[in-house]
Design a protein around this motif. Structure first.
Motif, short mmCIF file in Angstrom:
data_model
loop_
_atom_site.label_atom_id
_atom_site.label_comp_id
_atom_site.label_asym_id
_atom_site.label_seq_id
_atom_site.Cartn_x
_atom_site.Cartn_y
_atom_site.Cartn_z
N ASP A 196 -4.47 -3.52 -2.70
CA ASP A 196 -5.48 -3.77 -1.66
C ASP A 196 -6.23 -5.07 -1.92
O ASP A 196 -6.51 -5.82 -0.99
CB ASP A 196 -6.48 -2.61 -1.58
N LYS A 206 -8.77 6.24 -2.31
CA LYS A 206 -7.42 6.01 -1.80
C LYS A 206 -6.99 7.06 -0.77
O LYS A 206 -5.88 7.03 -0.29
CB LYS A 206 -6.41 5.99 -2.94
N GLY A 216 -10.19 -1.37 -0.51
CA GLY A 216 -9.76 -1.23 -1.90
C GLY A 216 -10.85 -0.65 -2.78
O GLY A 216 -10.55 -0.02 -3.80
N CYS A 270 -6.95 5.11 4.52
CA CYS A 270 -6.38 3.76 4.51
C CYS A 270 -6.63 3.08 5.84
O CYS A 270 -6.44 3.67 6.90
CB CYS A 270 -4.88 3.85 4.24
N ASN A 277 0.84 -1.19 0.00
CA ASN A 277 0.00 0.00 0.00
C ASN A 277 0.88 1.24 0.00
O ASN A 277 1.70 1.43 0.88
CB ASN A 277 -0.92 -0.02 1.23
#
Length: 183
Positions: free
Chosen positions: A166, A91, A87, A94, A27
């Motif tokens: 992800d 983005k 995912g 997280c 990630n």
């Protein structure tokens, strides 16, 4: 316990942390600080659970030995599902940046160390040997997790891996959680 046997046990215990570290490291949002927190958490909880299991093993190994594997597997499975869900989101946020995830993942990948403490390390003859053995397990996990984060840095450069990190990580964690629970 012979060094060779202890090394194999430490290596086997650290493979959970290796897989999770590799998934987290893919990630791009994860910072160096986050990685260090995860590495320390994985190493500490491997040590802590191994020593707790070693000292409590003679009381509990017949009654609790299979339960920690199921709990750890369920936690890893849930985190894999959350990672897949993450995912699908934007983005900008997280799952792994949340501070509680460091502890949750540290505990979930280290539950098997409790089982090893219950079943194997409680046979060690002296308290000092138990301390050295469990410190060795923790340090091995620390180093293996560090290696996984270093490897993930290079895997992230592969476009397809970074684009679907992800999803890949979530699927790996789900499979790993199922393996921990049932196999």
């Amino acid at each position: 316990m012979e060094f060779y046997s202890l090394f194999l046990i430490a290596l086997a215990l650290s493979l959970d942390a290796f897989g999770v570290s590799l998934c987290i490291g893919l990630n791009e949002i994860i910072t160096r600080k986050n990685k260090i927190q995860f590495i320390i958490s994985f190493g500490f909880f491997q040590f802590f659970f191994a020593i707790c299991g070693a000292y409590a093993g003679f009381l509990f190994n017949k009654y609790i030995a299979s339960v920690p594997e199921v709990i750890g597997g369920a936690l890893v499975l849930i985190i894999g599902i959350l990672m897949l869900k993450d995912g699908l989101k934007s983005k900008e946020e997280c799952l792994f940046i949340k501070p509680e995830m460091v502890i949750v993942l540290g505990i979930s990948v280290s539950i098997d160390a409790l089982v090893i403490g219950f079943t194997t390390l409680n046979d060690i003859e002296s308290n000092l040997s138990v301390l050295y053995s469990t410190l060795f397990i923790g340090m091995t996990t620390f180093l293996i997790s560090l290696a996984a984060f270093l490897i993930s840095r290079y895997l992230r450069k592969i476009h397809i891996v970074s684009k679907y990190a992800d999803y890949i990580g979530g699927i790996i964690l789900i499979i790993f959680g199922i393996k921990m629970m049932f196999f």
